[in-house]
Scaffold this motif. Structure first.
Motif, PDB file in Angstrom:
ATOM      1  N   ASN A  76      21.380   1.172  -6.550  1.00  0.00           N
ATOM      2  CA  ASN A  76      20.746  -0.135  -6.419  1.00  0.00           C
ATOM      3  C   ASN A  76      19.331  -0.009  -5.857  1.00  0.00           C
ATOM      4  N   TYR A  77      19.129   0.917  -4.903  1.00  0.00           N
ATOM      5  CA  TYR A  77      17.779   1.145  -4.386  1.00  0.00           C
ATOM      6  C   TYR A  77      16.839   1.579  -5.511  1.00  0.00           C
ATOM      7  N   LEU A  78      17.306   2.498  -6.355  1.00  0.00           N
ATOM      8  CA  LEU A  78      16.473   2.990  -7.452  1.00  0.00           C
ATOM      9  C   LEU A  78      16.144   1.869  -8.432  1.00  0.00           C
ATOM     10  N   MET A  79      17.153   1.090  -8.802  1.00  0.00           N
ATOM     11  CA  MET A  79      16.934   0.015  -9.769  1.00  0.00           C
ATOM     12  C   MET A  79      16.028  -1.075  -9.194  1.00  0.00           C
ATOM     13  N   SER A  80      16.266  -1.449  -7.944  1.00  0.00           N
ATOM     14  CA  SER A  80      15.463  -2.503  -7.317  1.00  0.00           C
ATOM     15  C   SER A  80      14.005  -2.076  -7.181  1.00  0.00           C
ATOM     16  N   TYR A  81      13.810  -0.832  -6.779  1.00  0.00           N
ATOM     17  CA  TYR A  81      12.437  -0.350  -6.619  1.00  0.00           C
ATOM     18  C   TYR A  81      11.751  -0.207  -7.979  1.00  0.00           C
TER      19      TYR A  81
ATOM     20  N   VAL B  38      16.165  -3.148   3.824  1.00  0.00           N
ATOM     21  CA  VAL B  38      15.972  -1.711   3.982  1.00  0.00           C
ATOM     22  C   VAL B  38      14.534  -1.375   3.624  1.00  0.00           C
ATOM     23  N   ASN B  39      13.983  -0.356   4.262  1.00  0.00           N
ATOM     24  CA  ASN B  39      12.644   0.100   3.898  1.00  0.00           C
ATOM     25  C   ASN B  39      12.770   0.915   2.609  1.00  0.00           C
ATOM     26  N   LEU B  40      12.277   0.382   1.519  1.00  0.00           N
ATOM     27  CA  LEU B  40      12.476   1.008   0.210  1.00  0.00           C
ATOM     28  C   LEU B  40      11.716   2.320   0.076  1.00  0.00           C
ATOM     29  N   ALA B  41      10.597   2.458   0.765  1.00  0.00           N
ATOM     30  CA  ALA B  41       9.869   3.728   0.717  1.00  0.00           C
ATOM     31  C   ALA B  41      10.730   4.841   1.290  1.00  0.00           C
ATOM     32  N   LEU B  42      11.408   4.551   2.403  1.00  0.00           N
ATOM     33  CA  LEU B  42      12.311   5.516   3.015  1.00  0.00           C
ATOM     34  C   LEU B  42      13.522   5.767   2.114  1.00  0.00           C
ATOM     35  N   ALA B  43      14.050   4.711   1.518  1.00  0.00           N
ATOM     36  CA  ALA B  43      15.243   4.836   0.675  1.00  0.00           C
ATOM     37  C   ALA B  43      14.987   5.741  -0.526  1.00  0.00           C
TER      38      ALA B  43
ATOM     39  N   LYS C 173       9.472  -5.513   3.718  1.00  0.00           N
ATOM     40  CA  LYS C 173      10.193  -6.774   3.887  1.00  0.00           C
ATOM     41  C   LYS C 173      10.772  -7.191   2.548  1.00  0.00           C
ATOM     42  N   ASN C 174      12.105  -7.138   2.453  1.00  0.00           N
ATOM     43  CA  ASN C 174      12.762  -7.456   1.189  1.00  0.00           C
ATOM     44  C   ASN C 174      14.165  -7.965   1.445  1.00  0.00           C
ATOM     45  N   ALA C 175      14.796  -8.488   0.403  1.00  0.00           N
ATOM     46  CA  ALA C 175      16.137  -9.079   0.527  1.00  0.00           C
ATOM     47  C   ALA C 175      17.214  -8.029   0.768  1.00  0.00           C
TER      48      ALA C 175
ATOM     49  N   PHE D 277      12.325  -1.971 -10.628  1.00  0.00           N
ATOM     50  CA  PHE D 277      11.991  -3.310 -11.108  1.00  0.00           C
ATOM     51  C   PHE D 277      10.808  -3.883 -10.344  1.00  0.00           C
ATOM     52  N   LEU D 278      10.733  -3.592  -9.049  1.00  0.00           N
ATOM     53  CA  LEU D 278       9.591  -4.047  -8.239  1.00  0.00           C
ATOM     54  C   LEU D 278       8.299  -3.435  -8.771  1.00  0.00           C
ATOM     55  N   LEU D 279       8.337  -2.147  -9.100  1.00  0.00           N
ATOM     56  CA  LEU D 279       7.167  -1.499  -9.686  1.00  0.00           C
ATOM     57  C   LEU D 279       6.761  -2.182 -10.992  1.00  0.00           C
ATOM     58  N   TYR D 280       7.748  -2.457 -11.817  1.00  0.00           N
ATOM     59  CA  TYR D 280       7.486  -3.126 -13.096  1.00  0.00           C
ATOM     60  C   TYR D 280       6.791  -4.471 -12.882  1.00  0.00           C
ATOM     61  N   GLU D 281       7.291  -5.235 -11.911  1.00  0.00           N
ATOM     62  CA  GLU D 281       6.739  -6.563 -11.677  1.00  0.00           C
ATOM     63  C   GLU D 281       5.282  -6.512 -11.226  1.00  0.00           C
ATOM     64  N   VAL D 282       4.945  -5.608 -10.310  1.00  0.00           N
ATOM     65  CA  VAL D 282       3.569  -5.567  -9.813  1.00  0.00           C
ATOM     66  C   VAL D 282       2.624  -4.994 -10.869  1.00  0.00           C
ATOM     67  N   VAL D 283       3.087  -4.017 -11.639  1.00  0.00           N
ATOM     68  CA  VAL D 283       2.238  -3.451 -12.695  1.00  0.00           C
ATOM     69  C   VAL D 283       1.989  -4.489 -13.775  1.00  0.00           C
ATOM     70  N   LYS D 284       3.020  -5.257 -14.120  1.00  0.00           N
ATOM     71  CA  LYS D 284       2.894  -6.268 -15.175  1.00  0.00           C
ATOM     72  C   LYS D 284       1.824  -7.295 -14.835  1.00  0.00           C
ATOM     73  N   VAL D 285       1.713  -7.626 -13.547  1.00  0.00           N
ATOM     74  CA  VAL D 285       0.744  -8.635 -13.109  1.00  0.00           C
ATOM     75  C   VAL D 285      -0.675  -8.070 -13.105  1.00  0.00           C
ATOM     76  N   HIS D 286      -0.844  -6.813 -12.686  1.00  0.00           N
ATOM     77  CA  HIS D 286      -2.176  -6.287 -12.427  1.00  0.00           C
ATOM     78  C   HIS D 286      -2.746  -5.409 -13.545  1.00  0.00           C
TER      79      HIS D 286
END
Length: 280
Positions: free
Chosen positions: A258-263, A167-172, A162-164, A265-274
């Motif tokens: 865009n899929y590569l960049m968005s994904y 698209v299912n990013l895992a599939l992308a 579920k994202n803006a 950045f998403l990885l960066y955000e979750v790693v940064k928090v945890h």
């Protein structure tokens, strides 16, 4: 990635200029019927015989204006294909570095199998470069790394679905990985588009009794040509609303980047928090 985008924009502009020159030339030739069937360019392909040094011809081709226009379009698409392959390789390298960062800063993040044959007591003395090298040795990487990220960060899995972007990013990401493979190893053309669609769906875990959901099929199919080019990876721009006086396009290459960049950045955000830096 910015350099790759700049190369793509340069290729786009160069092709546009070349097509304009050919279009103008074609219009002039229409005014001169006696030159209508004359080839615009001729090419003789040769090589030098290693035994005796003679020059041997292996192919000859004459190109009309229309042929040259087609050549420009195909060359542009091929450039886009290789730039996409390079973009995916940058993404893959980033995933390995991010996984190395997690292992370096949290000794419990990696499963023991990822450490290889070292003693557990040695882990605290290992440098970051060791973790990068070991990350590249992980079995099934980079897919296995992304599986590990999903297991560790439930928020990542949630945003994959579920994202803006809608698209299912895992599939992308699996799609871009497989497109890159075809570009590098098979000239950007699949033997069977249907088999490719099933391969991507299966790799992402979305092949249900041999069936591919319509939305997943449509996601994959949009990056292929039509009719006789249905097995060709097509990444060029598609014009939308051609009836409008202002030209507007959807760039298929840009969608995938865009899929590569968005994904990423998403990885960066979750790693940064945890995962916090070890020195902190």
């Amino acid at each position: 990635m910015a350099e790759i985008e700049l190369f793509q924009r340069t290729a786009k502009d160069a092709a546009k200029d070349e097509l304009k020159v050919l279009l103008d030339y074609g219009k002039r030739m229409e005014e001169l019927p006696e030159y209508k069937d004359m080839a615009l360019s001729t090419h003789n392909m040769t090589f030098r015989d290693a035994r005796f040094g003679q020059l041997r011809s292996y192919h000859h081709k004459s190109l009309s204006v229309e042929d040259c226009q087609q050549e420009v379009i195909f060359r542009k698409n091929r450039q886009y294909q290789w730039l996409l392959a390079e973009a995916y390789e940058e993404f893959e390298d980033y995933v390995h570095k991010l996984y190395a960062y997690c292992g370096f800063n949290d000794v419990d993040f990696w499963p023991l199998s990822d450490y290889g044959s070292i003693r557990l007591s040695e882990r605290n003395s290992l440098g970051f470069n060791w973790y990068i090298g070991q990350s590249h040795k992980k079995k099934g990487a980079p897919r296995s790394i992304l599986v590990r990220f999903r297991q560790s960060f439930p928020l990542l899995q949630r945003h994959e679905v579920k994202n803006a972007l809608g698209v299912n990013l895992a599939l992308a990401i699996i799609l871009v990985e497989e497109l890159r493979h075809i570009v590098v190893h098979n000239g950007g053309k699949v033997k069977s588009k249907e088999a490719f669609i099933e391969l991507v769906a299966k790799g992402a875990g979305f092949l249900n009794n041999g069936n591919v959901a319509l939305e997943n099929r449509e996601l994959i199919e949009q990056f292929f040509g039509a009719d006789k080019y249905e097995n060709l990876i097509a990444l060029l721009e598609i014009r939308v609303r051609p009836e409008w006086p202002i030209e507007r396009y959807v760039c298929r290459f840009g969608i995938l980047v865009n899929y590569l960049m968005s994904y990423g950045f998403l990885l960066y955000e979750v790693v940064k928090v945890h995962v916090k830096p070890a020195q902190a």
